[in-house]
Design a protein around this motif. Structure first.
Motif, PDB file in Angstrom:
ATOM      1  N   VAL A 257      17.184 -37.534 -37.140  1.00  0.00           N
ATOM      2  CA  VAL A 257      17.381 -38.576 -36.497  1.00  0.00           C
ATOM      3  C   VAL A 257      16.846 -40.152 -36.306  1.00  0.00           C
ATOM      4  CG1 VAL A 257      17.097 -38.661 -34.081  1.00  0.00           C
ATOM      5  CG2 VAL A 257      17.152 -36.665 -34.917  1.00  0.00           C
ATOM      6  N   LEU A 258      15.855 -40.753 -36.755  1.00  0.00           N
ATOM      7  CA  LEU A 258      15.272 -42.276 -36.725  1.00  0.00           C
ATOM      8  C   LEU A 258      16.072 -43.065 -38.055  1.00  0.00           C
ATOM      9  CD1 LEU A 258      13.354 -44.120 -36.087  1.00  0.00           C
ATOM     10  CD2 LEU A 258      11.933 -43.109 -38.118  1.00  0.00           C
ATOM     11  N   ALA A 259      16.867 -42.315 -38.835  1.00  0.00           N
ATOM     12  CA  ALA A 259      17.966 -43.448 -39.059  1.00  0.00           C
ATOM     13  C   ALA A 259      18.699 -43.597 -38.510  1.00  0.00           C
ATOM     14  CB  ALA A 259      18.445 -42.569 -41.514  1.00  0.00           C
ATOM     15  N   ARG A 260      19.486 -42.800 -37.615  1.00  0.00           N
ATOM     16  CA  ARG A 260      20.674 -42.386 -37.189  1.00  0.00           C
ATOM     17  C   ARG A 260      19.928 -43.910 -35.938  1.00  0.00           C
ATOM     18  NH1 ARG A 260      24.259 -43.534 -34.628  1.00  0.00           N
ATOM     19  NH2 ARG A 260      26.151 -42.336 -33.962  1.00  0.00           N
ATOM     20  N   ILE A 261      19.616 -43.860 -35.602  1.00  0.00           N
ATOM     21  CA  ILE A 261      19.335 -44.853 -34.568  1.00  0.00           C
ATOM     22  C   ILE A 261      19.382 -46.036 -34.967  1.00  0.00           C
ATOM     23  CG2 ILE A 261      17.412 -45.656 -32.960  1.00  0.00           C
ATOM     24  CD1 ILE A 261      16.761 -42.703 -32.931  1.00  0.00           C
ATOM     25  N   LEU A 262      18.349 -46.188 -36.227  1.00  0.00           N
ATOM     26  CA  LEU A 262      18.004 -47.358 -37.023  1.00  0.00           C
ATOM     27  C   LEU A 262      18.933 -48.084 -37.950  1.00  0.00           C
ATOM     28  CD1 LEU A 262      14.667 -47.462 -38.431  1.00  0.00           C
ATOM     29  CD2 LEU A 262      15.487 -48.672 -36.090  1.00  0.00           C
ATOM     30  N   PHE A 263      19.974 -47.277 -38.341  1.00  0.00           N
ATOM     31  CA  PHE A 263      21.206 -47.634 -39.370  1.00  0.00           C
ATOM     32  C   PHE A 263      22.190 -47.110 -39.208  1.00  0.00           C
ATOM     33  CE2 PHE A 263      17.090 -46.520 -42.420  1.00  0.00           C
ATOM     34  CZ  PHE A 263      16.962 -46.727 -42.200  1.00  0.00           C
ATOM     35  N   LYS A 264      22.601 -46.401 -37.922  1.00  0.00           N
ATOM     36  CA  LYS A 264      24.094 -45.778 -37.590  1.00  0.00           C
ATOM     37  C   LYS A 264      24.490 -44.647 -38.595  1.00  0.00           C
ATOM     38  CE  LYS A 264      23.130 -48.880 -34.077  1.00  0.00           C
ATOM     39  NZ  LYS A 264      22.724 -48.227 -32.759  1.00  0.00           N
ATOM     40  N   LYS A 265      23.381 -44.591 -39.333  1.00  0.00           N
ATOM     41  CA  LYS A 265      24.477 -43.348 -40.794  1.00  0.00           C
ATOM     42  C   LYS A 265      23.026 -42.503 -40.647  1.00  0.00           C
ATOM     43  CE  LYS A 265      27.155 -45.963 -41.419  1.00  0.00           C
ATOM     44  NZ  LYS A 265      29.143 -45.518 -41.185  1.00  0.00           N
ATOM     45  N   ALA A 266      23.691 -41.039 -41.553  1.00  0.00           N
ATOM     46  CA  ALA A 266      22.449 -40.225 -41.963  1.00  0.00           C
ATOM     47  C   ALA A 266      22.512 -40.480 -43.636  1.00  0.00           C
ATOM     48  CB  ALA A 266      22.963 -39.343 -41.492  1.00  0.00           C
ATOM     49  N   ASP A 267      20.890 -41.030 -43.489  1.00  0.00           N
ATOM     50  CA  ASP A 267      20.552 -41.805 -44.725  1.00  0.00           C
ATOM     51  C   ASP A 267      19.828 -40.566 -45.034  1.00  0.00           C
ATOM     52  OD1 ASP A 267      18.749 -42.913 -46.733  1.00  0.00           O
ATOM     53  OD2 ASP A 267      19.359 -44.941 -46.553  1.00  0.00           O
ATOM     54  N   LEU A 268      20.419 -40.036 -46.456  1.00  0.00           N
ATOM     55  CA  LEU A 268      20.025 -38.964 -47.118  1.00  0.00           C
ATOM     56  C   LEU A 268      18.652 -39.191 -47.673  1.00  0.00           C
ATOM     57  CD1 LEU A 268      19.717 -36.056 -47.962  1.00  0.00           C
ATOM     58  CD2 LEU A 268      21.507 -37.259 -49.758  1.00  0.00           C
ATOM     59  N   THR A 269      18.575 -40.151 -48.086  1.00  0.00           N
ATOM     60  CA  THR A 269      17.180 -40.963 -48.626  1.00  0.00           C
ATOM     61  C   THR A 269      16.212 -40.315 -48.101  1.00  0.00           C
ATOM     62  OG1 THR A 269      17.576 -43.275 -48.426  1.00  0.00           O
ATOM     63  CG2 THR A 269      18.604 -42.674 -50.879  1.00  0.00           C
ATOM     64  N   MET A 270      16.011 -41.213 -47.186  1.00  0.00           N
ATOM     65  CA  MET A 270      15.507 -41.015 -45.628  1.00  0.00           C
ATOM     66  C   MET A 270      15.132 -39.413 -45.418  1.00  0.00           C
ATOM     67  SD  MET A 270      13.854 -44.226 -45.179  1.00  0.00           S
ATOM     68  CE  MET A 270      14.670 -45.421 -45.503  1.00  0.00           C
ATOM     69  N   ILE A 271      15.865 -38.730 -45.043  1.00  0.00           N
ATOM     70  CA  ILE A 271      15.678 -37.196 -44.859  1.00  0.00           C
ATOM     71  C   ILE A 271      14.580 -36.422 -45.844  1.00  0.00           C
ATOM     72  CG2 ILE A 271      17.158 -35.407 -44.464  1.00  0.00           C
ATOM     73  CD1 ILE A 271      19.463 -36.821 -43.172  1.00  0.00           C
TER      74      ILE A 271
END
Length: 405
Positions: A257-271
């Motif tokens: 969720v945070l990656a979506r807010i910050l990067f506008k993407k669902a960043d797999l590495t962050m997940i």
């Protein structure tokens, strides 16, 4: 021994060994995660480091590390493990205890591997692995789980159920010392302060590694209950398993969720790092929170790890897999959260223990890295880094048909 005790002894020993095997399986998880997050030209060396460090950890902890960490137990280890566990009140074999402890040592060293990836000399890394597993880790383990005072000066009152600080933060501290002396990968940071992303070569492999680690963590935390042969201990194991799983899930969702807010993407590495951050965070105290609190603790770890990875990049500390953030920052977070649900822990006790572990491991590691740098040099040449360390260090490429013209 009575029949009841014999059955209890057999069950607890078997449980201990199975949990140790699960933790050993985490070595495969670290291998896959790191291999997936580095560039293809450095894959073979990453895999070589992981299997070699595990072997080194097993030998060095047997030779001297166990005796340093647990003087009373380890002093007779090399000449044969005797006794049946009755004298110490344990209901598991002494050799099972060694096996369970040694896989934790290897886990701490595995954390270092990913942080120094793509630019460190292989044999320098393995030389450090000898020092880390034979002396640096056992000494801080002696002051914590071993119950000894710190160089005879003071005793720690830290509560760390399965090793958020003792294992994970210690590994991250050693990694940070190496990274500071090693420097960043070429091209990672621009002259004008820009941060250049260096994508990993195999995200499916990194995802598989994360799932392996998630599974292995049930042995990591669940095994730290030490027994399962009574109603109380069986219930405790179930609670630890449940909370461990909940924290990982919370960490993954929060990071996504945070990656979506910050990067506008669902960043797999962050997940992936979010799930691992949740696991590290709960490791200090998986036995006392409710499942909902465990989920929230894990979610907090997932949030913290994203900001930590970004912060380390801003100050130009290059960690290709985010190991220092996942295991170091979230290891500290886990220790700080323990007093919320555990009345036996205090915030000052947790911070004092964390400071002792960090200062010792970071300081000792920095000295060892500096000696290795002066004696052997710790970084490959610029040309070797450009070509990839697979060829220069191992003579093999992981994906030769994709890299040859």
């Amino acid at each position: 021994m009575t029949e009841v005790f014999e059955l209890q002894y057999a069950l607890d020993t078997f449980y201990f060994l199975v949990c140790g095997a699960l933790v050993m399986w985490m070595a495969a998880g670290f291998s896959m995660l790191e291999a997936g997050l580095v560039r293809g030209k450095n894959t073979t060396e990453i895999l070589t480091k992981n299997i070699a460090l595990y072997a080194i950890a097993c030998v060095m902890y047997m030779v001297c590390g166990y005796a340093i960490m647990y003087p009373e137990l380890g002093s007779t280890f090399l000449v044969g493990i005797g006794g049946n566990g009755v004298e110490g009140g344990d209901t598991y074999a002494p050799s099972a205890d060694f096996f369970f402890q040694v896989v934790f040592v290897a886990t701490a060293m595995s954390i270092v591997s990913g942080a120094v990836a793509e630019r460190m000399k292989l044999w320098v890394f393995l030389a450090f692995a000898v020092a880390m597993t034979a002396f640096i880790y056992p000494m801080e383990g002696r002051w914590t789980w071993g119950g000894e005072s710190v160089f005879g000066m003071y005793s720690l009152s830290m509560v760390d159920f399965a090793g958020s600080g003792i294992v994970h933060m210690a590994g991250a501290a050693a990694a940070l010392a190496g990274v500071l002396l090693l420097g960043a990968r070429k091209g990672k940071y621009g002259k004008n302060g820009e941060i250049n992303a260096i994508p990993g070569a195999n995200l499916p492999m990194a995802t598989l590694g994360t799932f392996i680690l998630w599974m292995g963590w049930f042995g990591f935390n669940g095994g730290s209950v030490l027994q399962t042969s009574t109603v109380d201990t069986a219930n405790a194991v179930a609670v630890v398993f449940l909370n461990t799983n909940a924290a990982a899930a919370g960490g993954a969702i929060a990071a996504m969720v945070l990656a979506r807010i910050l990067f506008k993407k669902a960043d797999l590495t962050m997940i992936l790092n979010g799930a691992l951050a949740g696991l590290v965070t709960i490791t200090a105290g998986p036995d006392t929170p409710t499942p909902l609190l465990a989920t929230l603790f894990g979610a907090l770890g997932g949030i913290v790890v994203v900001f930590s990875i970004l912060a380390f990049d801003k100050i130009k500390i290059d960690d290709p897999v985010g190991a220092i953030s996942v295991h170091g920052v979230c290891g500290l977070l886990g220790l700080v959260l323990v007093p919320i649900t555990n009345a036996d822990a205090t915030l000052m006790g947790q911070l004092g223990g964390a400071a002792t572990i960090f200062v010792w491991v970071f300081g000792a590691s920095l000295i060892v890295w500096a000696i290795l740098k002066a004696a052997m040099g710790i970084r490959v040449t610029e040309e070797e880094e450009y070509d990839g360390v697979d060829v220069s260090e191992c003579g093999l490429e992981a994906y030769p048909e994709f890299t040859k013209g």
